[in-house]
Design a protein around this motif. Structure first.
Motif, PDB file in Angstrom:
ATOM      1  N   ARG A 112       0.510  -0.931  -0.192  1.00 11.20           N
ATOM      2  CA  ARG A 112       0.022   0.190   0.419  1.00 11.20           C
ATOM      3  C   ARG A 112       0.939   1.136  -0.223  1.00 11.20           C
ATOM      4  O   ARG A 112       0.488   1.879  -0.135  1.00 11.20           O
ATOM      5  CB  ARG A 112      -0.871   0.015   0.953  1.00 11.20           C
ATOM      6  N   HIS A 113       2.080   0.914   0.137  1.00 15.82           N
ATOM      7  CA  HIS A 113       2.859   2.362  -0.056  1.00 15.82           C
ATOM      8  C   HIS A 113       3.800   2.035  -0.299  1.00 15.82           C
ATOM      9  O   HIS A 113       4.730   1.010  -0.372  1.00 15.82           O
ATOM     10  CB  HIS A 113       3.555   2.673   1.701  1.00 15.82           C
ATOM     11  N   GLY A 114       4.553   3.412  -1.076  1.00 10.33           N
ATOM     12  CA  GLY A 114       5.888   3.090  -1.787  1.00 10.33           C
ATOM     13  C   GLY A 114       6.193   4.035  -1.165  1.00 10.33           C
ATOM     14  O   GLY A 114       6.824   4.721  -0.760  1.00 10.33           O
ATOM     15  N   TYR A 115       8.409   3.401  -1.407  1.00  7.20           N
ATOM     16  CA  TYR A 115       9.144   4.054  -1.082  1.00  7.20           C
ATOM     17  C   TYR A 115       9.927   4.373  -2.335  1.00  7.20           C
ATOM     18  O   TYR A 115      10.610   3.111  -3.010  1.00  7.20           O
ATOM     19  CB  TYR A 115      10.110   3.965   0.080  1.00  7.20           C
ATOM     20  N   PHE A 116      10.470   5.580  -3.398  1.00 13.68           N
ATOM     21  CA  PHE A 116      11.233   5.593  -3.880  1.00 13.68           C
ATOM     22  C   PHE A 116      12.761   6.065  -3.165  1.00 13.68           C
ATOM     23  O   PHE A 116      12.666   6.732  -3.024  1.00 13.68           O
ATOM     24  CB  PHE A 116      10.875   6.150  -4.994  1.00 13.68           C
ATOM     25  N   ILE A 117      13.455   5.273  -3.727  1.00 11.18           N
ATOM     26  CA  ILE A 117      14.910   5.359  -3.503  1.00 11.18           C
ATOM     27  C   ILE A 117      16.201   5.949  -4.360  1.00 11.18           C
ATOM     28  O   ILE A 117      15.568   5.760  -6.203  1.00 11.18           O
ATOM     29  CB  ILE A 117      15.727   3.739  -2.493  1.00 11.18           C
ATOM     30  N   TYR A 118      16.861   6.369  -4.123  1.00 11.15           N
ATOM     31  CA  TYR A 118      17.829   6.582  -4.552  1.00 11.15           C
ATOM     32  C   TYR A 118      18.590   5.538  -5.351  1.00 11.15           C
ATOM     33  O   TYR A 118      19.324   4.233  -4.632  1.00 11.15           O
ATOM     34  CB  TYR A 118      19.299   7.561  -3.769  1.00 11.15           C
ATOM     35  N   GLY A 119      18.712   5.540  -6.139  1.00 10.84           N
ATOM     36  CA  GLY A 119      19.795   4.093  -7.389  1.00 10.84           C
ATOM     37  C   GLY A 119      18.639   2.912  -7.165  1.00 10.84           C
ATOM     38  O   GLY A 119      17.445   3.206  -6.846  1.00 10.84           O
ATOM     39  N   GLY A 120      19.040   2.033  -7.380  1.00 15.98           N
ATOM     40  CA  GLY A 120      18.119   0.507  -6.837  1.00 15.98           C
ATOM     41  C   GLY A 120      18.716  -0.581  -8.166  1.00 15.98           C
ATOM     42  O   GLY A 120      19.594  -0.201  -8.684  1.00 15.98           O
ATOM     43  N   TYR A 121      18.381  -1.632  -8.290  1.00 17.22           N
ATOM     44  CA  TYR A 121      17.871  -2.508  -9.021  1.00 17.22           C
ATOM     45  C   TYR A 121      19.605  -3.450  -8.674  1.00 17.22           C
ATOM     46  O   TYR A 121      20.344  -3.564  -9.676  1.00 17.22           O
ATOM     47  CB  TYR A 121      18.388  -2.342 -10.223  1.00 17.22           C
ATOM     48  N   TRP A 122      20.159  -3.093  -7.407  1.00 12.30           N
ATOM     49  CA  TRP A 122      21.306  -4.041  -7.371  1.00 12.30           C
ATOM     50  C   TRP A 122      21.121  -5.259  -6.932  1.00 12.30           C
ATOM     51  O   TRP A 122      19.817  -5.710  -6.911  1.00 12.30           O
ATOM     52  CB  TRP A 122      22.016  -3.191  -5.837  1.00 12.30           C
ATOM     53  N   LEU A 123      22.608  -5.786  -6.894  1.00 19.71           N
ATOM     54  CA  LEU A 123      22.168  -7.634  -6.292  1.00 19.71           C
ATOM     55  C   LEU A 123      22.759  -7.677  -5.535  1.00 19.71           C
ATOM     56  O   LEU A 123      22.933  -8.069  -4.514  1.00 19.71           O
ATOM     57  CB  LEU A 123      23.419  -8.349  -6.731  1.00 19.71           C
ATOM     58  N   ALA A 124      21.099  -7.362  -4.507  1.00 24.79           N
ATOM     59  CA  ALA A 124      20.794  -7.181  -3.372  1.00 24.79           C
ATOM     60  C   ALA A 124      19.048  -7.224  -2.517  1.00 24.79           C
ATOM     61  O   ALA A 124      18.814  -7.004  -3.645  1.00 24.79           O
ATOM     62  CB  ALA A 124      21.724  -5.620  -3.001  1.00 24.79           C
ATOM     63  N   ASP A 125      19.343  -6.888  -1.318  1.00 24.38           N
ATOM     64  CA  ASP A 125      18.003  -7.734  -1.349  1.00 24.38           C
ATOM     65  C   ASP A 125      17.580  -6.282   0.623  1.00 24.38           C
ATOM     66  O   ASP A 125      18.328  -6.208   0.945  1.00 24.38           O
ATOM     67  CB  ASP A 125      17.416  -9.316  -0.831  1.00 24.38           C
ATOM     68  N   PRO A 126      16.625  -5.609   0.280  1.00 20.89           N
ATOM     69  CA  PRO A 126      15.742  -4.790   1.732  1.00 20.89           C
ATOM     70  C   PRO A 126      16.762  -6.222   2.877  1.00 20.89           C
ATOM     71  O   PRO A 126      15.096  -7.238   2.767  1.00 20.89           O
ATOM     72  CB  PRO A 126      15.019  -5.138   1.638  1.00 20.89           C
ATOM     73  N   VAL A 127      16.831  -5.617   3.336  1.00 19.04           N
ATOM     74  CA  VAL A 127      16.602  -6.038   5.316  1.00 19.04           C
ATOM     75  C   VAL A 127      16.402  -4.816   6.551  1.00 19.04           C
ATOM     76  O   VAL A 127      15.908  -5.166   6.976  1.00 19.04           O
ATOM     77  CB  VAL A 127      18.046  -6.532   5.240  1.00 19.04           C
ATOM     78  N   SER A 128      15.624  -3.547   6.284  1.00 17.64           N
ATOM     79  CA  SER A 128      15.849  -2.206   7.223  1.00 17.64           C
ATOM     80  C   SER A 128      14.998  -0.975   6.538  1.00 17.64           C
ATOM     81  O   SER A 128      15.987  -0.865   5.606  1.00 17.64           O
ATOM     82  CB  SER A 128      16.712  -2.906   8.408  1.00 17.64           C
ATOM     83  N   PRO A 129      13.975  -1.093   7.146  1.00 14.81           N
ATOM     84  CA  PRO A 129      13.267  -1.366   7.751  1.00 14.81           C
ATOM     85  C   PRO A 129      12.348  -2.507   8.283  1.00 14.81           C
ATOM     86  O   PRO A 129      12.559  -2.607   5.896  1.00 14.81           O
ATOM     87  CB  PRO A 129      12.122  -0.368   8.092  1.00 14.81           C
ATOM     88  N   PRO A 130      12.164  -3.529   7.891  1.00 14.54           N
ATOM     89  CA  PRO A 130      11.351  -4.601   7.440  1.00 14.54           C
ATOM     90  C   PRO A 130       9.868  -4.270   6.904  1.00 14.54           C
ATOM     91  O   PRO A 130       9.712  -3.365   7.231  1.00 14.54           O
ATOM     92  CB  PRO A 130      11.311  -5.223   8.924  1.00 14.54           C
ATOM     93  N   GLY A 131       9.359  -5.626   6.555  1.00 17.68           N
ATOM     94  CA  GLY A 131       8.334  -5.430   4.951  1.00 17.68           C
ATOM     95  C   GLY A 131       8.458  -5.046   4.376  1.00 17.68           C
ATOM     96  O   GLY A 131       7.353  -4.566   3.748  1.00 17.68           O
TER      97      GLY A 131
END
Length: 424
Positions: free
Chosen positions: A339-358
């Motif tokens: 339901r909520h979107g966060y557009f971040i600086y950069g992205g599409y790295w070989l990495a996965d979000p870890v914090s904050p959770p969810g």
């Protein structure tokens, strides 16, 4: 009919209840204490761009743990491509009491020979003889002695012959190490007679010195854990290595077998070697910073020590582009975590979000290396300029995407370590 209606109503109620039970719950929440501390440290340092963070205390603890596990029974060789920063390598070489490095490309070989001339270098993959020719043509001399401190990796009689021609043409003595196949089947010598032929070629060439063998075995932790499969593969790999080592010693009769390099393992499998087998050294790299691809039982005693930190640029209700709004409404109505979107600086790295959770990438919106959108429930409580942390899946290449490593310890950013240029 009344009974039938009651049955259908009851069945409908069960179906609705089952659907509600399957509906995702809210997985979100704010940063925990650890990442809140990292975020505060980066904010105090005035950082407003994506950076690769190295937790120095965790990294040092990992290095100490690796040394403890090896317990002096094997030599340790650090893998430069997985730790691609001279200050990072310097610190780890000091902590692990080794000057042995494994190198995988010509630019790193040239850099280390020039900048760290007291290191012992083993090539981690066979390179064309033309690359070796370039190294000698551009080598400026100095304290580094290639004949003594550098082992070229060869995998076939044909490649060994190419290196022989190079040695004869340039009058360069070469130390060669033979890659053997211990079950990975990615290359290297598999047959006894081929190994004997190569050993005889080395013995017959005055400009050659035998460095040892290299047998890489990461497949051992990826084999399905069916009864006996993994243990059998491990026994076979060690038996192959022992047979080839014995053949090399019988054929060449070196004055000191202990002075030769019998390299094995890598971060995933270094703990499978305890000094009782043919190998006398193991290679370790990524385990020191432990990206997520190295979350395996054999590395459970190590901690993640590398994270991508990137600022939030935009925050708000998540909307799909015009034309796909209906799909978006269904997705967000079903899953609170979209339901909520966060557009971040950069992205599409070989990495996965870890914090904050969810947080997760949106499969509906797609990926972007410019402004990746991550979706969540909104309970993360993030505002623009707040940091989101992602965990790399690998260290090689990913650590080099940000220009430098931001080294954090005890709540402060201590150093900015430059990285080596990204190279295949």
């Amino acid at each position: 009919m009344a009974n039938r209606r009651r049955f259908l109503l009851a069945a409908g109620a069960v179906a609705v209840g089952g659907a509600v039970a399957l509906r995702p719950g809210d997985h979100g929440g704010p940063h925990g204490p650890y990442f809140a501390g990292l975020s505060a440290a980066l904010a105090r340092a005035g950082i407003g761009v994506p950076v690769m963070v190295i937790d120095r205390a965790r990294m040092r603890a990992n290095a100490a743990r690796v040394v403890h596990n090896i317990n002096g029974k094997l030599a340790l060789r650090l893998v430069a491509k997985s730790l691609p920063s001279l200050p990072l390598l310097d610190e780890l070489m000091q902590l692990t009491h080794t000057r042995r490095l494994m190198v995988f490309n010509l630019p790193y070989l040239q850099l280390l020979a020039e900048q760290r001339p007291d290191t012992d270098l083993l090539l981690g993959k066979p390179m064309p003889a033309r690359a070796a020719h370039t190294f000698y043509a551009e080598f400026k001399g100095g304290e580094f002695d290639p004949a003594r401190q550098l082992q070229w990796l060869v995998d076939t009689p044909e490649r060994l012959a190419e290196y022989r021609e190079l040695a004869r043409a340039q009058r360069h003595p070469l130390r060669v190490n033979i890659e053997i196949d211990v079950g990975l089947h990615r290359g290297g010598v598999r047959d006894d007679h081929v190994l004997v032929d190569m050993l005889n070629m080395i013995a017959a060439e005055p400009l050659f010195a035998f460095g040892g063998l290299m047998g890489y075995d990461p497949h051992l932790v990826k084999i399905p854990d069916l009864p006996g499969a993994r243990a059998g593969a491990e026994r076979d790999a060690k038996a192959i290595y022992a047979r080839f080592r014995d053949m090399a010693l019988r054929t060449l009769k070196p004055t000191s077998a202990e002075a030769l390099c019998f390299n094995a393992a890598g971060s995933p499998t270094y703990r499978m070697h305890d000094g009782s087998g043919a190998a006398n050294e193991v290679s370790v790299g990524s385990a020191m910073v432990k990206p997520s691809d190295f979350d395996t039982p054999l590395l459970d005693d190590l901690q993640p020590a590398s994270f991508i930190a990137t600022p939030v640029l935009k925050s708000g209700s998540f909307l799909l582009p015009d034309g796909a709004e209906a799909i978006g409404r269904v997705a967000t109505a079903w899953d609170v975590n979209q339901r909520h979107g966060y557009f971040i600086y950069g992205g599409y790295w070989l990495a996965d979000p870890v914090s904050p959770p969810g947080l997760s990438a949106s499969g509906l919106y797609g990926n972007s290396s410019n402004q990746q959108v991550l979706v969540g429930s909104g309970t993360q409580g993030l505002k623009p300029n707040d940091f989101i942390f992602l965990r790399p899946r690998q260290s090689e290449a990913v650590l080099q995407q940000f220009g430098e490593l931001v080294v954090v310890e005890e709540g402060n950013t201590l150093h900015r370590w430059p990285v080596m240029p990204a190279m295949p």
